[in-house]
Design a protein around this motif. Structure first.
Motif, PDB file in Angstrom:
ATOM      1  N   LEU A 187      19.024  16.151  23.330  1.00  0.00           N
ATOM      2  CA  LEU A 187      19.843  16.091  24.529  1.00  0.00           C
ATOM      3  C   LEU A 187      21.143  15.353  24.260  1.00  0.00           C
ATOM      4  N   ASP A 188      21.084  14.289  23.476  1.00  0.00           N
ATOM      5  CA  ASP A 188      22.294  13.556  23.131  1.00  0.00           C
ATOM      6  C   ASP A 188      23.246  14.429  22.317  1.00  0.00           C
ATOM      7  N   LEU A 189      22.708  15.219  21.387  1.00  0.00           N
ATOM      8  CA  LEU A 189      23.529  16.115  20.581  1.00  0.00           C
ATOM      9  C   LEU A 189      24.168  17.176  21.474  1.00  0.00           C
ATOM     10  N   ARG A 190      23.373  17.760  22.345  1.00  0.00           N
ATOM     11  CA  ARG A 190      23.918  18.756  23.274  1.00  0.00           C
ATOM     12  C   ARG A 190      25.050  18.159  24.096  1.00  0.00           C
ATOM     13  N   ALA A 220      26.900  15.591  23.442  1.00  0.00           N
ATOM     14  CA  ALA A 220      28.055  15.260  22.594  1.00  0.00           C
ATOM     15  C   ALA A 220      28.887  16.507  22.305  1.00  0.00           C
ATOM     16  N   VAL A 221      28.223  17.606  21.999  1.00  0.00           N
ATOM     17  CA  VAL A 221      28.942  18.855  21.723  1.00  0.00           C
ATOM     18  C   VAL A 221      29.649  19.342  22.979  1.00  0.00           C
ATOM     19  N   ILE A 222      28.938  19.339  24.094  1.00  0.00           N
ATOM     20  CA  ILE A 222      29.539  19.786  25.352  1.00  0.00           C
ATOM     21  C   ILE A 222      30.730  18.909  25.704  1.00  0.00           C
ATOM     22  N   HIS A 223      30.601  17.616  25.513  1.00  0.00           N
ATOM     23  CA  HIS A 223      31.712  16.705  25.796  1.00  0.00           C
ATOM     24  C   HIS A 223      32.916  17.026  24.907  1.00  0.00           C
ATOM     25  N   LYS A 224      32.647  17.354  23.646  1.00  0.00           N
ATOM     26  CA  LYS A 224      33.723  17.641  22.696  1.00  0.00           C
ATOM     27  C   LYS A 224      34.493  18.903  23.076  1.00  0.00           C
ATOM     28  N   PRO A 239      24.626  22.364  13.936  1.00  0.00           N
ATOM     29  CA  PRO A 239      24.019  22.073  15.245  1.00  0.00           C
ATOM     30  C   PRO A 239      25.000  22.287  16.404  1.00  0.00           C
ATOM     31  N   GLY A 240      26.273  21.988  16.192  1.00  0.00           N
ATOM     32  CA  GLY A 240      27.265  22.213  17.239  1.00  0.00           C
ATOM     33  C   GLY A 240      27.400  23.678  17.575  1.00  0.00           C
TER      34      GLY A 240
END
Length: 77
Positions: free
Chosen positions: A5-8, A10-14, A39-40
């Motif tokens: 969830l943190d990775l998701r 982070a990508v969405i935020h980017k 992963p992104g």
């Protein structure tokens, strides 16, 4: 699970707020880059997949199937 969830997030935020050119740049910059970028792309694909109809999903699957059939597989070491 929270790591995913943190990775998701982070990508969405980017990518949030990027225009089409910015999204294209991010995608093309990630393709054939270091594996850390994969992963992104997975998160981006997940968003895409969830938000297209079954016809477009089938079109993507057809393209993927055709392209995978053309890849010469080498034995894993």
């Amino acid at each position: 699970m929270s790591i995913l969830l943190d990775l998701r997030q982070a990508v969405i935020h980017k990518v949030h707020g990027k225009d089409k050119d910015g999204l294209r740049e991010m995608i093309e910059g990630s393709i054939d880059a270091q594996e850390a970028a994969l992963p992104g792309l997975g998160v981006i694909f997940e968003i895409l997949w969830k938000n297209i109809d079954h016809t477009k999903q089938d079109e993507l699957l057809t393209i993927l199937d055709q392209q995978l059939a053309q890849i010469e597989m080498k034995p894993l070491k």
